[in-house]
Design a protein around this motif. Sequence first.
Motif, PDB file in Angstrom:
ATOM      1  N   SER A   1       0.826  -1.201   0.000  1.00 14.26           N
ATOM      2  CA  SER A   1       0.000   0.000   0.000  1.00 14.26           C
ATOM      3  C   SER A   1       0.863   1.253   0.000  1.00 14.26           C
ATOM      4  CB  SER A   1      -0.923  -0.002   1.221  1.00 14.26           C
ATOM      5  OG  SER A   1      -1.651   1.203   1.300  1.00 14.26           O
ATOM      6  N   LYS A   2       1.921   1.242   0.788  1.00 14.74           N
ATOM      7  CA  LYS A   2       2.800   2.404   0.854  1.00 14.74           C
ATOM      8  C   LYS A   2       3.585   2.573  -0.448  1.00 14.74           C
ATOM      9  CE  LYS A   2       3.163   2.659   5.832  1.00 14.74           C
ATOM     10  NZ  LYS A   2       2.415   3.932   5.833  1.00 14.74           N
ATOM     11  N   THR A   3       3.922   1.453  -1.089  1.00 15.55           N
ATOM     12  CA  THR A   3       4.588   1.532  -2.388  1.00 15.55           C
ATOM     13  C   THR A   3       3.652   2.147  -3.421  1.00 15.55           C
ATOM     14  OG1 THR A   3       5.950  -0.405  -1.895  1.00 15.55           O
ATOM     15  CG2 THR A   3       5.722   0.205  -4.206  1.00 15.55           C
ATOM     16  N   GLN A   4       2.387   1.733  -3.389  1.00 19.76           N
ATOM     17  CA  GLN A   4       1.391   2.314  -4.288  1.00 19.76           C
ATOM     18  C   GLN A   4       1.276   3.820  -4.052  1.00 19.76           C
ATOM     19  OE1 GLN A   4      -1.093   0.735  -6.477  1.00 19.76           O
ATOM     20  NE2 GLN A   4       0.058  -1.165  -6.414  1.00 19.76           N
ATOM     21  N   ASP A   5       1.233   4.217  -2.777  1.00 20.22           N
ATOM     22  CA  ASP A   5       1.129   5.641  -2.444  1.00 20.22           C
ATOM     23  C   ASP A   5       2.324   6.419  -2.983  1.00 20.22           C
ATOM     24  OD1 ASP A   5      -1.210   5.105  -1.128  1.00 20.22           O
ATOM     25  OD2 ASP A   5      -0.334   5.148   0.881  1.00 20.22           O
TER      26      ASP A   5
ATOM     27  N   ILE B   1      -0.419   3.089 -15.498  1.00 20.37           N
ATOM     28  CA  ILE B   1      -1.319   3.364 -16.619  1.00 20.37           C
ATOM     29  C   ILE B   1      -2.350   4.362 -16.114  1.00 20.37           C
ATOM     30  CG2 ILE B   1      -2.961   2.408 -18.270  1.00 20.37           C
ATOM     31  CD1 ILE B   1      -1.579  -0.300 -17.905  1.00 20.37           C
ATOM     32  N   SER B   2      -2.381   5.535 -16.708  1.00 18.75           N
ATOM     33  CA  SER B   2      -3.277   6.583 -16.220  1.00 18.75           C
ATOM     34  C   SER B   2      -4.097   7.174 -17.356  1.00 18.75           C
ATOM     35  CB  SER B   2      -2.475   7.697 -15.533  1.00 18.75           C
ATOM     36  OG  SER B   2      -1.490   8.221 -16.403  1.00 18.75           O
ATOM     37  N   GLN B   3      -5.330   7.530 -17.022  1.00 20.53           N
ATOM     38  CA  GLN B   3      -6.178   8.255 -17.961  1.00 20.53           C
ATOM     39  C   GLN B   3      -6.115   9.725 -17.576  1.00 20.53           C
ATOM     40  OE1 GLN B   3     -10.206   6.839 -18.431  1.00 20.53           O
ATOM     41  NE2 GLN B   3     -10.888   8.719 -19.419  1.00 20.53           N
TER      42      GLN B   3
ATOM     43  N   LEU C   1      -5.929   5.864 -12.353  1.00 21.55           N
ATOM     44  CA  LEU C   1      -4.521   5.486 -12.278  1.00 21.55           C
ATOM     45  C   LEU C   1      -4.407   4.052 -11.792  1.00 21.55           C
ATOM     46  CD1 LEU C   1      -1.471   6.113 -12.330  1.00 21.55           C
ATOM     47  CD2 LEU C   1      -1.710   7.003  -9.998  1.00 21.55           C
ATOM     48  N   GLN C   2      -3.702   3.234 -12.559  1.00 25.38           N
ATOM     49  CA  GLN C   2      -3.416   1.860 -12.171  1.00 25.38           C
ATOM     50  C   GLN C   2      -1.908   1.707 -12.036  1.00 25.38           C
ATOM     51  OE1 GLN C   2      -5.513  -1.155 -14.547  1.00 25.38           O
ATOM     52  NE2 GLN C   2      -6.828   0.475 -15.345  1.00 25.38           N
TER      53      GLN C   2
ATOM     54  N   TYR D   1      -1.765   7.327 -20.627  1.00 25.39           N
ATOM     55  CA  TYR D   1      -0.314   7.352 -20.484  1.00 25.39           C
ATOM     56  C   TYR D   1       0.155   6.056 -19.817  1.00 25.39           C
ATOM     57  CZ  TYR D   1       0.457  12.300 -21.643  1.00 25.39           C
ATOM     58  OH  TYR D   1       0.558  13.510 -22.298  1.00 25.39           O
ATOM     59  N   THR D   2       1.131   5.430 -20.416  1.00 23.08           N
ATOM     60  CA  THR D   2       1.799   4.287 -19.797  1.00 23.08           C
ATOM     61  C   THR D   2       3.232   4.702 -19.504  1.00 23.08           C
ATOM     62  OG1 THR D   2       0.458   2.718 -21.059  1.00 23.08           O
ATOM     63  CG2 THR D   2       2.469   1.871 -20.044  1.00 23.08           C
ATOM     64  N   ARG D   3       3.650   4.531 -18.256  1.00 23.29           N
ATOM     65  CA  ARG D   3       5.010   4.918 -17.874  1.00 23.29           C
ATOM     66  C   ARG D   3       5.689   3.777 -17.127  1.00 23.29           C
ATOM     67  NH1 ARG D   3       2.196   9.828 -16.123  1.00 23.29           N
ATOM     68  NH2 ARG D   3       2.544  11.498 -17.634  1.00 23.29           N
ATOM     69  N   VAL D   4       6.977   3.640 -17.369  1.00 21.93           N
ATOM     70  CA  VAL D   4       7.795   2.671 -16.645  1.00 21.93           C
ATOM     71  C   VAL D   4       8.722   3.444 -15.715  1.00 21.93           C
ATOM     72  CG1 VAL D   4       9.483   0.812 -16.813  1.00 21.93           C
ATOM     73  CG2 VAL D   4       7.718   1.053 -18.580  1.00 21.93           C
TER      74      VAL D   4
END
Length: 206
Positions: A86-90, A165-167, A153-154, A185-188
């Motif tokens: 969860s913290k990594t996602q944040d 991956i974001s709209q 945002l995913q 947008y797809t970002r690595v």
Amino acid sequence: MAETYITLSTGEKIVTKASEEQILQHITNDQGMMNKSFIVIGDVHIATAHIVKIETLDQTGEMEDLIHFDQADQTESTYPKDEEESKTQDRFELLEQELREAMQTRDIFLLDTLLHDDLVFINHEGSYLTKEMDLEAHRTLDVRFTEVSCKDLQIKTTKDGAVTISQIHLQGQAGDEKINGDYIYTRVWQLIGDQYQVIAGHCSML
């Protein structure tokens, strides 16, 4: 032993061995004004805009509601795996937010920090863009965004980063062409040294 507690607007507290004076010197100029968009504590990126308090306290023992980031002791996690995730996602949500804000405000310094020097980006027209081409477009006002807002945002974390991956809804202008629409947008993101940076990206118009 004295520890410095950084309180964020979310209510979260982060503990570091760095002194309050060292942190303030790092993020403020001679007039006491913030001159950094974010700081790095351990492997956590903190937007300075979210900092509400910095204080040094003499504490012993551990406090369950605090995050301890000691550079010399990061081999063992103090959180269950799902809470760490969860913290990594944040963390990546915050990085994505910083990047959107940098795009809208033409913050060249922050864009330069968040984008890898060898960035590979393909825009919605299929054109290949480098980091320098992107920065130059913002410097010369060839690209101007009045709105860069996220609708979705995913985040898929990886061993040393994440794929996002974001709209995004964009409004603005690119050259003589007006921009007003939704894009994917797809970002690595990859950890480079102690900094997460975008190493590759792609944009498609919806």
